[in-house]
Write an enzyme that holds these catalytic residues in place. Structure first.
Site, short mmCIF file in Angstrom:
data_model
loop_
_atom_site.label_atom_id
_atom_site.label_comp_id
_atom_site.label_asym_id
_atom_site.label_seq_id
_atom_site.Cartn_x
_atom_site.Cartn_y
_atom_site.Cartn_z
N HIS A 33 70.60 86.85 -40.17
CA HIS A 33 69.17 86.98 -39.89
C HIS A 33 68.71 88.37 -40.30
CE1 HIS A 33 71.43 88.23 -36.28
NE2 HIS A 33 70.63 89.28 -36.36
N HIS B 182 67.82 94.21 -43.63
CA HIS B 182 69.19 93.92 -44.01
C HIS B 182 69.71 92.74 -43.19
CE1 HIS B 182 69.65 96.38 -40.42
NE2 HIS B 182 70.85 95.82 -40.27
#
Length: 196
Positions: free
Chosen positions: A48, A133
């Site tokens: 995620h 990220h």
């Protein structure tokens, strides 16, 4: 110590299943590189883009936080995103895949998710510049991940439309089994844009 029940929460953008599968294929190649067994690899269920990490939140705060996140979602239009490239944090303590596309819109959503936490009374700590990220591996100690990050540089997923914001509950491992991953469950989702 208070007997108040808490839940460990964060706001996130979740990639669609086919994008995660594309990344999983690329990561499988990384796991074959020399020394890869020295890293703790995350799996598809844990992938995620964290927007805001809230940590342990009193259950009584969750309705207000949810209302504020719903408002943040409504104020943010859907946007295009892809998983692209790679990098590291903390001298190889985290290896990650990056983002491409409308990254400014992702940053705006992250700022709004952080503000929602602050306004709901969650201790967000010091504001940090948002670096999108998706963590693919971790190490407890400094680890030379440059070859892995360079291999990820060639990776680009298909572009998808981010059309919702998720509030995710993180259940930390309790078994003590080495390498066990946290379990994530989506507590709520809100559509982006005025229709949300």
């Amino acid at each position: 110590m208070s007997a108040t029940n808490t839940v460990r929460l964060f706001a996130a953008v979740l990639p669609p299943a086919d994008v995660s599968e594309q990344l999983a294929y690329a990561v499988a190649g990384l796991r074959g590189l020399p020394g890869a067994d020295g890293l703790r690899w995350t799996g598809v269920p844990g992938w995620h883009f964290t927007l805001a990490f809230y940590g342990e939140v009193a259950e009584g705060v969750v309705p207000d936080l949810s209302e504020r996140l719903a408002r943040a979602a409504r104020r943010t239009d859907a946007f295009a995103l892809a998983v692209r490239g790679g990098g590291q944090f903390g001298h190889g303590r985290a290896l990650w895949a990056g983002a491409a596309g409308e990254v400014d819109a992702l940053r705006l959503l992250a700022d709004r998710a952080e503000a929602a936490g602050r306004k709901a009374g969650v201790d967000m700590g010091e504001h940090r510049h948002y670096k999108p990220h998706l963590t693919v591996a971790r190490s407890r100690e400094a680890f030379e991940v440059r070859p892995y990050a360079e291999a990820l540089d060639a990776f680009t997923s298909r572009t998808w439309t981010v059309d919702d914001l998720a509030l995710v509950r993180s259940n930390l491992p309790k078994s003590g089994v080495p390498g066990e991953q946290p379990r994530y469950e989506v507590a709520a989702r809100w559509s982006l844009g005025a229709a949300g």
